[in-house]
Design a protein around this motif. Structure first.
Motif, PDB file in Angstrom:
ATOM      1  N   LEU A  90       0.840  -1.191   0.000  1.00  0.00           N
ATOM      2  CA  LEU A  90       0.000   0.000   0.000  1.00  0.00           C
ATOM      3  C   LEU A  90       0.876   1.242   0.000  1.00  0.00           C
ATOM      4  CD1 LEU A  90      -2.695  -0.978   2.646  1.00  0.00           C
ATOM      5  CD2 LEU A  90      -2.630  -1.505   0.197  1.00  0.00           C
ATOM      6  N   SER A  91       0.411   2.260  -0.687  1.00  0.00           N
ATOM      7  CA  SER A  91       1.092   3.544  -0.707  1.00  0.00           C
ATOM      8  C   SER A  91       0.125   4.629  -0.274  1.00  0.00           C
ATOM      9  CB  SER A  91       1.613   3.871  -2.116  1.00  0.00           C
ATOM     10  OG  SER A  91       2.534   2.908  -2.566  1.00  0.00           O
ATOM     11  N   CYS A  92       0.660   5.655   0.338  1.00  0.00           N
ATOM     12  CA  CYS A  92      -0.152   6.798   0.749  1.00  0.00           C
ATOM     13  C   CYS A  92       0.632   8.056   0.424  1.00  0.00           C
ATOM     14  CB  CYS A  92      -0.472   6.724   2.228  1.00  0.00           C
ATOM     15  SG  CYS A  92      -1.281   8.205   2.886  1.00  0.00           S
ATOM     16  N   ALA A  93       0.126   8.817  -0.521  1.00  0.00           N
ATOM     17  CA  ALA A  93       0.770  10.062  -0.914  1.00  0.00           C
ATOM     18  C   ALA A  93       0.115  11.217  -0.176  1.00  0.00           C
ATOM     19  CB  ALA A  93       0.654  10.248  -2.419  1.00  0.00           C
ATOM     20  N   ALA A  94       0.951  12.077   0.394  1.00  0.00           N
ATOM     21  CA  ALA A  94       0.450  13.193   1.195  1.00  0.00           C
ATOM     22  C   ALA A  94       0.775  14.516   0.532  1.00  0.00           C
ATOM     23  CB  ALA A  94       1.071  13.148   2.584  1.00  0.00           C
ATOM     24  N   SER A  95      -0.115  15.474   0.757  1.00  0.00           N
ATOM     25  CA  SER A  95       0.095  16.803   0.186  1.00  0.00           C
ATOM     26  C   SER A  95       0.850  17.732   1.125  1.00  0.00           C
ATOM     27  CB  SER A  95      -1.260  17.424  -0.159  1.00  0.00           C
ATOM     28  OG  SER A  95      -2.006  17.638   1.024  1.00  0.00           O
ATOM     29  N   ALA A  96       1.188  17.262   2.301  1.00  0.00           N
ATOM     30  CA  ALA A  96       1.803  18.102   3.329  1.00  0.00           C
ATOM     31  C   ALA A  96       3.155  18.651   2.884  1.00  0.00           C
ATOM     32  CB  ALA A  96       1.981  17.291   4.613  1.00  0.00           C
ATOM     33  N   ARG A  97       3.369  19.938   3.171  1.00  0.00           N
ATOM     34  CA  ARG A  97       4.662  20.544   2.825  1.00  0.00           C
ATOM     35  C   ARG A  97       5.762  20.092   3.768  1.00  0.00           C
ATOM     36  NH1 ARG A  97       3.847  26.857   2.517  1.00  0.00           N
ATOM     37  NH2 ARG A  97       2.673  26.420   4.406  1.00  0.00           N
ATOM     38  N   THR A  98       5.380  19.746   4.985  1.00  0.00           N
ATOM     39  CA  THR A  98       6.364  19.312   5.978  1.00  0.00           C
ATOM     40  C   THR A  98       6.058  17.880   6.386  1.00  0.00           C
ATOM     41  OG1 THR A  98       4.996  20.265   7.715  1.00  0.00           O
ATOM     42  CG2 THR A  98       6.765  21.632   6.836  1.00  0.00           C
ATOM     43  N   PHE A  99       6.003  17.011   5.395  1.00  0.00           N
ATOM     44  CA  PHE A  99       5.600  15.616   5.601  1.00  0.00           C
ATOM     45  C   PHE A  99       6.427  14.944   6.685  1.00  0.00           C
ATOM     46  CE2 PHE A  99       3.761  11.641   4.525  1.00  0.00           C
ATOM     47  CZ  PHE A  99       4.782  10.695   4.532  1.00  0.00           C
ATOM     48  N   SER A 100       7.710  15.212   6.727  1.00  0.00           N
ATOM     49  CA  SER A 100       8.598  14.535   7.672  1.00  0.00           C
ATOM     50  C   SER A 100       8.237  14.814   9.120  1.00  0.00           C
ATOM     51  CB  SER A 100      10.054  14.929   7.409  1.00  0.00           C
ATOM     52  OG  SER A 100      10.239  16.305   7.654  1.00  0.00           O
ATOM     53  N   SER A 101       7.493  15.879   9.361  1.00  0.00           N
ATOM     54  CA  SER A 101       7.158  16.236  10.733  1.00  0.00           C
ATOM     55  C   SER A 101       5.851  15.608  11.212  1.00  0.00           C
ATOM     56  CB  SER A 101       7.068  17.757  10.877  1.00  0.00           C
ATOM     57  OG  SER A 101       6.007  18.269  10.105  1.00  0.00           O
ATOM     58  N   TYR A 102       5.224  14.785  10.376  1.00  0.00           N
ATOM     59  CA  TYR A 102       3.976  14.122  10.760  1.00  0.00           C
ATOM     60  C   TYR A 102       4.232  12.690  11.196  1.00  0.00           C
ATOM     61  CZ  TYR A 102       1.156  17.891   8.793  1.00  0.00           C
ATOM     62  OH  TYR A 102       0.569  19.104   8.548  1.00  0.00           O
ATOM     63  N   THR A 103       3.489  12.277  12.197  1.00  0.00           N
ATOM     64  CA  THR A 103       3.387  10.863  12.513  1.00  0.00           C
ATOM     65  C   THR A 103       2.421  10.251  11.505  1.00  0.00           C
ATOM     66  OG1 THR A 103       3.741  11.233  14.876  1.00  0.00           O
ATOM     67  CG2 THR A 103       2.648   9.179  14.230  1.00  0.00           C
ATOM     68  N   MET A 104       2.823   9.153  10.895  1.00  0.00           N
ATOM     69  CA  MET A 104       1.984   8.515   9.878  1.00  0.00           C
ATOM     70  C   MET A 104       1.555   7.128  10.347  1.00  0.00           C
ATOM     71  SD  MET A 104       1.785  10.806   7.605  1.00  0.00           S
ATOM     72  CE  MET A 104       0.845   9.841   6.409  1.00  0.00           C
ATOM     73  N   GLY A 105       0.289   6.849  10.190  1.00  0.00           N
ATOM     74  CA  GLY A 105      -0.234   5.570  10.636  1.00  0.00           C
ATOM     75  C   GLY A 105      -1.064   4.875   9.581  1.00  0.00           C
ATOM     76  N   TRP A 106      -1.112   3.580   9.674  1.00  0.00           N
ATOM     77  CA  TRP A 106      -2.012   2.759   8.871  1.00  0.00           C
ATOM     78  C   TRP A 106      -3.021   2.104   9.816  1.00  0.00           C
ATOM     79  CZ3 TRP A 106      -2.469   2.712   3.716  1.00  0.00           C
ATOM     80  CH2 TRP A 106      -1.396   3.147   2.941  1.00  0.00           C
ATOM     81  N   PHE A 107      -4.279   2.246   9.488  1.00  0.00           N
ATOM     82  CA  PHE A 107      -5.355   1.634  10.236  1.00  0.00           C
ATOM     83  C   PHE A 107      -6.146   0.733   9.287  1.00  0.00           C
ATOM     84  CE2 PHE A 107      -5.578   4.039  14.287  1.00  0.00           C
ATOM     85  CZ  PHE A 107      -4.603   4.986  14.036  1.00  0.00           C
ATOM     86  N   ARG A 108      -6.939  -0.138   9.868  1.00  0.00           N
ATOM     87  CA  ARG A 108      -7.822  -0.939   9.044  1.00  0.00           C
ATOM     88  C   ARG A 108      -9.140  -1.155   9.760  1.00  0.00           C
ATOM     89  NH1 ARG A 108      -4.679  -6.815   9.231  1.00  0.00           N
ATOM     90  NH2 ARG A 108      -5.188  -7.352  11.398  1.00  0.00           N
ATOM     91  N   GLN A 109     -10.153  -1.371   8.957  1.00  0.00           N
ATOM     92  CA  GLN A 109     -11.480  -1.615   9.520  1.00  0.00           C
ATOM     93  C   GLN A 109     -12.171  -2.686   8.698  1.00  0.00           C
ATOM     94  OE1 GLN A 109     -13.968   1.871   9.981  1.00  0.00           O
ATOM     95  NE2 GLN A 109     -15.159   0.851  11.572  1.00  0.00           N
ATOM     96  N   ALA A 110     -12.472  -3.788   9.363  1.00  0.00           N
ATOM     97  CA  ALA A 110     -13.219  -4.881   8.734  1.00  0.00           C
ATOM     98  C   ALA A 110     -14.706  -4.682   9.025  1.00  0.00           C
ATOM     99  CB  ALA A 110     -12.733  -6.215   9.280  1.00  0.00           C
ATOM    100  N   TYR A 139      -8.219  -0.381   4.385  1.00  0.00           N
ATOM    101  CA  TYR A 139      -7.021   0.166   5.014  1.00  0.00           C
ATOM    102  C   TYR A 139      -6.973   1.679   4.800  1.00  0.00           C
ATOM    103  CZ  TYR A 139      -5.173  -4.431   6.019  1.00  0.00           C
ATOM    104  OH  TYR A 139      -4.988  -5.697   6.531  1.00  0.00           O
ATOM    105  N   TYR A 140      -6.721   2.385   5.896  1.00  0.00           N
ATOM    106  CA  TYR A 140      -6.682   3.835   5.870  1.00  0.00           C
ATOM    107  C   TYR A 140      -5.295   4.341   6.274  1.00  0.00           C
ATOM    108  CZ  TYR A 140     -11.784   3.488   5.999  1.00  0.00           C
ATOM    109  OH  TYR A 140     -13.096   3.184   5.726  1.00  0.00           O
ATOM    110  N   CYS A 141      -4.875   5.354   5.584  1.00  0.00           N
ATOM    111  CA  CYS A 141      -3.671   6.084   5.940  1.00  0.00           C
ATOM    112  C   CYS A 141      -4.097   7.301   6.754  1.00  0.00           C
ATOM    113  CB  CYS A 141      -2.961   6.509   4.653  1.00  0.00           C
ATOM    114  SG  CYS A 141      -1.578   7.615   4.862  1.00  0.00           S
ATOM    115  N   ALA A 142      -3.311   7.647   7.758  1.00  0.00           N
ATOM    116  CA  ALA A 142      -3.653   8.795   8.589  1.00  0.00           C
ATOM    117  C   ALA A 142      -2.394   9.550   8.987  1.00  0.00           C
ATOM    118  CB  ALA A 142      -4.408   8.336   9.833  1.00  0.00           C
ATOM    119  N   TYR A 193      -5.240  11.186  15.403  1.00  0.00           N
ATOM    120  CA  TYR A 193      -4.889  11.539  14.033  1.00  0.00           C
ATOM    121  C   TYR A 193      -5.790  12.639  13.491  1.00  0.00           C
ATOM    122  CZ  TYR A 193      -1.535   7.810  13.993  1.00  0.00           C
ATOM    123  OH  TYR A 193      -0.429   7.035  14.275  1.00  0.00           O
ATOM    124  N   ASP A 194      -5.148  13.543  12.757  1.00  0.00           N
ATOM    125  CA  ASP A 194      -5.840  14.740  12.297  1.00  0.00           C
ATOM    126  C   ASP A 194      -6.367  14.627  10.873  1.00  0.00           C
ATOM    127  OD1 ASP A 194      -3.112  15.761  13.961  1.00  0.00           O
ATOM    128  OD2 ASP A 194      -5.032  16.605  14.626  1.00  0.00           O
TER     129      ASP A 194
END
Length: 127
Positions: free
Chosen positions: A20-40, A94-97, A114-115
């Protein structure tokens, strides 16, 4: 405002792999905590894996340890989830957050922390 777009989901046989890939538009991507969640269906959303800001630490749910790997490419504003040895019970959306809360990865595992969220990508594992 951060936009997240997941890709890479699909149908795979048990024992197979997906990335899975998640592309973000954030200018300061490195400063975000990134998570993968899932919901069945019929279940609560659960945290699968987290990469702390700048990839300093990672977290994995017990159910995926040794099979899933989270990674991030801050230059590409992208976080990945490599999923190997897939099981039927991995079937879910699966969700990226992204979270602005900065801490060790194992301290940012609640969905409420997560925001920003992606739209989700379906992963279906068949027998």
């Amino acid at each position: 405002q951060v936009q997240l777009v997941e890709s890479g989901g699909g149908l795979v046989q048990a024992g197979g792999s997906l990335r899975l890939s998640c592309a973000a538009s954030a200018r300061t991507f490195s400063s975000y905590t990134m998570g993968w969640f899932r919901q069945a269906p019929g279940k609560e959303r659960e945290c699968v894996s987290v990469s702390s800001y700048r990839g300093g630490s990672t977290y994995y749910a017990d159910s995926v340890k040794g099979r899933f790997t989270i990674s991030r490419d801050d230059a590409k504003n992208t976080v990945y989830l490599q999923m190997n040895s897939l099981k039927l019970e991995d079937t879910a959306v699966y969700y990226c957050a992204a979270a602005t809360f900065l801490a060790r990865a194992n301290a940012v595992v609640a969905a409420a922390q997560y925001d920003y969220w992606g739209q989700g990508t379906q992963v279906t594992v068949s027998s």
